[in-house]
Design an enzyme around this catalytic site. Structure first.
Site, short mmCIF file in Angstrom:
data_model
loop_
_atom_site.label_atom_id
_atom_site.label_comp_id
_atom_site.label_asym_id
_atom_site.label_seq_id
_atom_site.Cartn_x
_atom_site.Cartn_y
_atom_site.Cartn_z
N LYS A 14 -7.51 4.60 9.18
CA LYS A 14 -8.70 4.23 8.65
C LYS A 14 -8.49 2.72 7.88
O LYS A 14 -9.53 1.81 7.97
CB LYS A 14 -8.88 5.10 7.34
CG LYS A 14 -10.49 5.05 7.13
CD LYS A 14 -10.93 6.47 6.42
CE LYS A 14 -9.79 7.33 5.41
NZ LYS A 14 -9.91 6.66 4.04
N ARG A 89 -16.24 10.94 -2.20
CA ARG A 89 -15.20 11.85 -2.09
C ARG A 89 -15.99 13.48 -2.36
O ARG A 89 -15.69 14.45 -1.91
CB ARG A 89 -14.00 11.93 -2.53
CG ARG A 89 -12.91 10.89 -2.02
CD ARG A 89 -11.60 10.85 -2.69
NE ARG A 89 -10.94 9.77 -2.21
CZ ARG A 89 -10.09 10.02 -1.37
NH1 ARG A 89 -9.89 11.12 -0.71
NH2 ARG A 89 -9.28 8.78 -0.90
N ARG A 128 5.63 7.64 10.03
CA ARG A 128 5.50 6.57 8.94
C ARG A 128 6.43 6.94 7.68
O ARG A 128 6.98 5.90 7.13
CB ARG A 128 3.90 6.61 8.58
CG ARG A 128 3.51 5.37 7.60
CD ARG A 128 2.42 5.57 6.81
NE ARG A 128 1.41 5.66 7.78
CZ ARG A 128 0.00 5.87 7.34
NH1 ARG A 128 -0.38 6.01 6.22
NH2 ARG A 128 -0.85 5.78 8.36
N ARG A 134 10.13 8.12 2.79
CA ARG A 134 9.20 9.01 2.02
C ARG A 134 9.91 10.48 2.26
O ARG A 134 9.02 11.11 3.23
CB ARG A 134 7.69 9.14 2.27
CG ARG A 134 7.27 7.50 1.86
CD ARG A 134 5.80 7.71 2.05
NE ARG A 134 4.94 6.45 1.90
CZ ARG A 134 3.54 6.29 2.05
NH1 ARG A 134 2.82 7.19 2.55
NH2 ARG A 134 2.94 5.06 1.95
N ARG A 145 -2.51 17.94 2.98
CA ARG A 145 -3.13 16.99 2.61
C ARG A 145 -4.44 17.08 3.66
O ARG A 145 -5.45 16.77 3.31
CB ARG A 145 -2.18 15.61 2.73
CG ARG A 145 -1.69 15.25 1.55
CD ARG A 145 -0.52 14.21 1.83
NE ARG A 145 -1.20 12.89 2.27
CZ ARG A 145 -0.65 11.87 2.91
NH1 ARG A 145 0.42 11.93 3.30
NH2 ARG A 145 -1.17 11.06 3.15
#
Length: 201
Positions: A14, A89, A128, A134, A145
């Site tokens: 996005k 949202r 990623r 991470r 998520r």
């Protein structure tokens, strides 16, 4: 004047597409996440408020988010249009955006919904996470998520769908291909990119 909203799950690309659409239509990409981070980093009055919620592990309330977006839409570069990313949202935020746009005599032209296969998105985000170190971004965390995203955005998609605004685009494939799909879908609705942008995609 072109007013767009971009919706898509984490890992669907996005952010990249927001940048490209911003250039294509010569309008600013307005990301609430970016605005939050900028203000927190620069320790502005707004940033202090936002940081207090983030540090407490809480969502930034609608009232503060609405205030931020309202202020941003009044800035000179957004007068000729904008691309919203990450807002609204919630249904309450949709109502506030409706009110803001109506007050300015404008309305959204289209809501671009980027869809992507869940397993592909999970794989992309795990890659990623590994590249960026991470360790907390495990498959379970990522799936959570994604499920939260589905819960939050499904009502918005239904709402904007009932207004005939949603343009659904497959987010998988090369970046240029996805951009091309979005531009083609918007052109079919009479929303054309600038000639310069169209010639480079």
């Amino acid at each position: 004047m072109t007013c767009l909203l971009l919706i898509g799950p984490p890992g669907a690309g996005k952010g990249t597409q927001a940048e490209r659409l911003s250039e294509a239509f010569a309008v600013p990409a307005i990301s609430t996440g970016d605005i939050f981070r900028f203000n927190v980093k620069n320790n502005t009055e707004l940033g202090v408020k936002v940081k207090a919620f983030i540090d407490a592990g809480a969502y930034v309330p609608d009232s503060l988010t609405n205030e931020i977006v309202s202020d941003r839409l009044k800035q000179a570069d957004a007068v000729a249009g904008f691309l919203l990313d990450g807002y609204p949202r919630t249904a309450d935020q949709v109502q506030e955006l409706d009110r803001l746009l109506e007050a300015d005599g404008t309305a959204l032209d289209a809501v671009v919904l980027i869809v992507a296969d869940t397993e592909e998105v999970v794989a992309r985000l795990l890659k990623r996470a590994a590249e960026q170190g991470r360790a907390d971004d495990t498959a379970d965390v990522i799936r959570h998520r994604l499920s939260v995203y589905e819960e939050q955005t499904a009502p918005l998609i239904d709402l904007y769908g009932s207004r005939g605004l949603v343009v659904t685009v497959d987010g998988l494939g090369a970046v240029d291909e996805v951009t091309g799909r979005i531009l083609a879908a918007l052109a079919a609705r009479g929303l054309n990119a600038t000639e310069e942008a169209a010639s480079t995609t």
